[in-house]
Scaffold this active site. Structure first.
Site, PDB file in Angstrom:
ATOM      1  N   GLU A   1       0.845  -1.209   0.000  1.00 29.90           N
ATOM      2  CA  GLU A   1       0.000   0.000   0.000  1.00 29.90           C
ATOM      3  C   GLU A   1       0.881   1.261   0.000  1.00 29.90           C
ATOM      4  O   GLU A   1       0.755   2.128   0.865  1.00 29.90           O
ATOM      5  CB  GLU A   1      -0.973  -0.006   1.180  1.00 29.90           C
ATOM      6  CG  GLU A   1      -1.980  -1.135   1.071  1.00 29.90           C
ATOM      7  CD  GLU A   1      -3.217  -1.006   1.963  1.00 29.90           C
ATOM      8  OE1 GLU A   1      -3.280  -0.089   2.794  1.00 29.90           O
ATOM      9  OE2 GLU A   1      -4.120  -1.844   1.797  1.00 29.90           O
TER      10      GLU A   1
ATOM     11  N   TYR B   1     -11.047  -4.391   0.076  1.00 27.94           N
ATOM     12  CA  TYR B   1     -11.812  -4.740   1.284  1.00 27.94           C
ATOM     13  C   TYR B   1     -13.302  -4.493   1.057  1.00 27.94           C
ATOM     14  O   TYR B   1     -13.683  -3.559   0.354  1.00 27.94           O
ATOM     15  CB  TYR B   1     -11.331  -3.913   2.478  1.00 27.94           C
ATOM     16  CG  TYR B   1     -10.033  -4.445   3.034  1.00 27.94           C
ATOM     17  CD1 TYR B   1     -10.028  -5.561   3.866  1.00 27.94           C
ATOM     18  CD2 TYR B   1      -8.809  -3.863   2.710  1.00 27.94           C
ATOM     19  CE1 TYR B   1      -8.833  -6.075   4.372  1.00 27.94           C
ATOM     20  CE2 TYR B   1      -7.620  -4.373   3.211  1.00 27.94           C
ATOM     21  CZ  TYR B   1      -7.638  -5.474   4.036  1.00 27.94           C
ATOM     22  OH  TYR B   1      -6.465  -5.993   4.533  1.00 27.94           O
TER      23      TYR B   1
ATOM     24  N   GLU C   1      -4.837  -8.704  -0.372  1.00 29.82           N
ATOM     25  CA  GLU C   1      -5.645  -8.387   0.825  1.00 29.82           C
ATOM     26  C   GLU C   1      -7.083  -8.186   0.364  1.00 29.82           C
ATOM     27  O   GLU C   1      -7.342  -7.320  -0.490  1.00 29.82           O
ATOM     28  CB  GLU C   1      -5.143  -7.126   1.531  1.00 29.82           C
ATOM     29  CG  GLU C   1      -3.826  -7.305   2.252  1.00 29.82           C
ATOM     30  CD  GLU C   1      -3.395  -6.083   3.060  1.00 29.82           C
ATOM     31  OE1 GLU C   1      -4.271  -5.359   3.572  1.00 29.82           O
ATOM     32  OE2 GLU C   1      -2.170  -5.873   3.160  1.00 29.82           O
TER      33      GLU C   1
ATOM     34  N   GLN D   1      -7.591 -11.504   7.674  1.00 31.59           N
ATOM     35  CA  GLN D   1      -6.297 -12.142   7.840  1.00 31.59           C
ATOM     36  C   GLN D   1      -6.523 -13.565   8.362  1.00 31.59           C
ATOM     37  O   GLN D   1      -7.624 -14.064   8.168  1.00 31.59           O
ATOM     38  CB  GLN D   1      -5.431 -11.314   8.762  1.00 31.59           C
ATOM     39  CG  GLN D   1      -5.147  -9.919   8.202  1.00 31.59           C
ATOM     40  CD  GLN D   1      -4.024  -9.181   8.946  1.00 31.59           C
ATOM     41  OE1 GLN D   1      -3.388  -9.695   9.844  1.00 31.59           O
ATOM     42  NE2 GLN D   1      -3.823  -7.939   8.559  1.00 31.59           N
TER      43      GLN D   1
END
Ligand code: AHR
Length: 539
Positions: A206, A279, A346, A397
């Site tokens: 990121e 996300y 992610e 996670q």
């Protein structure tokens, strides 16, 4: 198979239980809708890489310290310091690749802090996740050992934000050079004479945010320097993974690719992989999710699927055909496009945090509910349908943090609903994904289906994300004849239902009935349910 014989179990677990029907699963008020699905077993997409089911563990809250790692002197049952229950469950589930140590943490991590005798390791402040002090008892050797124990391939995220190319290159040599250099001998002295052979290397994380607040072209300029020093040590060629965009930020990708794209023959400084993050944020507390917030979150899964298509296309637009190794001479190898693999390292549900839980269990501690399991299955189904565009995906996670498959606190440990969603999708790993039609236009809570095959077996996962409507699914398989099916369901009519330390089996898979009628699969798919059917096809 005679047409009259419509339902038969098969396989090692065949038996009465396999087809035991679920009774009384429907809420009194749920509406029922018919739903047609068509699966084309001969329309192959690509292999469902097991790596699409990978995971991520960061030094964040209680994911590593207190979660996976309890220390060798703990009274909590452990294998060399690793929580025994977590090791066993992760091994059972299978985590193809495990990414570590971050996340944001990666760009403030200096690997030398986590090697050597424990008493000599420095105490460092975790600036990203609460300024608490870590004793670095979990470092590179411990991570590699964990990977070996659970059967994962390691993926190390190197520090670009506050680190140097030299630091990354030395970490590579430390891990991968067989013996004889000072760094490889240091590794041996620290207990690991054999090289770790780490293949996957992230170059920053990121970097548009916590990894340095850069623009895509600024990051690309740094990336080129790091890339230059990412070398093959021993026989392990590094697979470098560059930081991709937040969600579908096309500007980041354009700026990055315009700097690193090859200008002549060969790959130049192209990374092997390019990783975006996506996300599914939610505005409510995990176990108090409103229907409106659920709808918003479902829409984010749909946009993640769009992102896969857009980012893959965008990468390809920068990858010109290159002459083969023999140039353009007659009979030469045909031109090839250099490949940059698309990764989502992610993803997953990120709900509003409960301050009381954060205080008790650590930063980003989050419960998984039936809703979270449905989101996980929608994501995995999308990855299977785009198996030709994706290389690896890592849920965020593993333990305690965000959409974890395991929750652990002190000596207690429970498998979340998300664990079971992954378990139900597991039979697709290594199969060939095939094309599916569910009708259009698809709304965020439309049925989701992914199908894959191996030899004469078809695996199908049906997900009903509607909170109030059961589906009566009829699934055609043109060109194929199903002869037997066995299935499992993960379902709870309350989308806020979850597994807790006190009640660990509220949402667990059960055997389920999928019928075969006139050559079609027929099943009831309740609201908020995931069903995976394994179907035998006759020749
Ligand atoms: O997974 C938690 C955090 O989310 C990671 O550290 C970061 O990469 C992302 O913003």
């Amino acid at each position: 198979m005679k047409p009259g014989i419509t339902r038969r179990a098969f396989g090692a677990t065949a038996g009465a239980a396999v087809f035991s029907a679920i009774t009384s699963r429907k809420s009194a008020s749920a509406a029922v809708q018919p739903q047609n699905v068509v699966i084309h077993p001969s329309a192959e997409i690509a292999t469902v890489s097991p790596m699409l089911h990978s995971s991520f563990a960061e030094h964040l809250g209680s994911c590593v310290y207190g979660g996976l790692w309890v220390g060798k002197n703990s009274s909590i049952p452990n294998i060399e310091g690793f929580r025994t229950q977590a090791v066993n469950w992760l091994k059972e589930l299978g985590v193809p690749v495990l990414r570590w140590p971050g996340g944001c943490f990666a760009d403030d991590y200096h690997w030398r802090d986590g090697i050597g005798p424990l008493e000599k390791r420095p105490k460092t402040v975790n600036i990203h996740w609460g300024n608490y002090v870590e004793d670095n008892s979990f470092g590179t050797h411990e991570f590699i050992r964990l990977c070996r124990l659970i059967g994962s391939e390691p993926y190390l995220a190197a520090n670009l934000g506050s680190g140097t190319p030299e630091e990354m290159r030395e970490w590579m040599e430390y891990c991968n050079y067989p013996s004889g250099s000072s760094l490889s001998d240091e590794r041996a002295a620290n207990g690991s004479p054999e090289p770790f052979k780490v293949r996957y290397w992230g170059v920053g994380n990121e970097n548009w945010g916590c990894g340095g607040n850069m623009t895509g072209d600024e990051y690309a300029t740094h990336y080129k320097r790091f890339h230059t020093y990412a070398r093959t040590f021993g026989d392990t060629r590094p697979f470098t993974i560059a930081c991709g965009p937040n969600r579908n930020d096309v500007d980041w990708t354009r700026r990055f690719m315009s700097v690193v794209r090859p200008s002549g023959a060969g790959r130049g400084v192209l990374p092997s992989g390019y990783a975006f993050h996506y996300y599914q944020n939610g505005r409510d507390l995990p176990t108090k999710f409103s229907v409106e917030a659920l709808q918003e979150q479902l829409a984010l899964v749909q946009r993640m699927e769009e992102t896969i298509v857009v980012q893959r296309g965008l990468l390809d637009s920068y990858l010109q055909m290159q002459p083969g190794p023999q140039g353009q001479r007659a009979g030469a190898a045909p031109p090839q496009r250099p490949q940059v693999q698309l990764i989502c390292d992610e993803w997953g549900v990120w709900d509003r945090m409960d301050p009381a839980e954060t205080k008790k269990y650590g930063a980003l501690w989050m419960q998984s509910t039936m809703r979270s399991a449905v989101i996980a299955a929608l994501g995995l189904n999308a990855f299977h349908r785009h198996a030709d565009k994706l290389y690896m995906c890592n849920i965020a996670q593993t333990v305690n943090v965000l959409q974890s498959v395991i929750l652990a606190h002190e000596d207690k440990c429970v498998r979340t609903t998300s664990y079971y969603a992954f378990l139900l999708e597991k039979p697709h790993r290594g199969n060939t994904a095939v094309r599916v039609e569910t009708g259009s236009p698809a709304s965020p809570d439309s049925i989701s289906v992914s199908a894959s095959k191996k030899d004469n077996e078809l695996v199908v996962t049906f997900v009903n994300p509607k909170h109030d409507t059961d589906l009566k699914v009829t699934c055609a398989l043109p060109g194929a004849t199903p002869s037997a099916a066995k299935a499992q369901i993960l379902h709870h009519k309350d989308h806020n239902a979850c597994n807790t330390f006190e009640q660990p089996n509220t949402v667990v898979p059960k055997d389920y009935t999928v019928a075969i009628e006139k050559g079609r699969l027929v099943l009831d798919l309740p609201a908020m349910a995931i069903v995976t059917a394994t179907v035998r096809l006759s020749a």
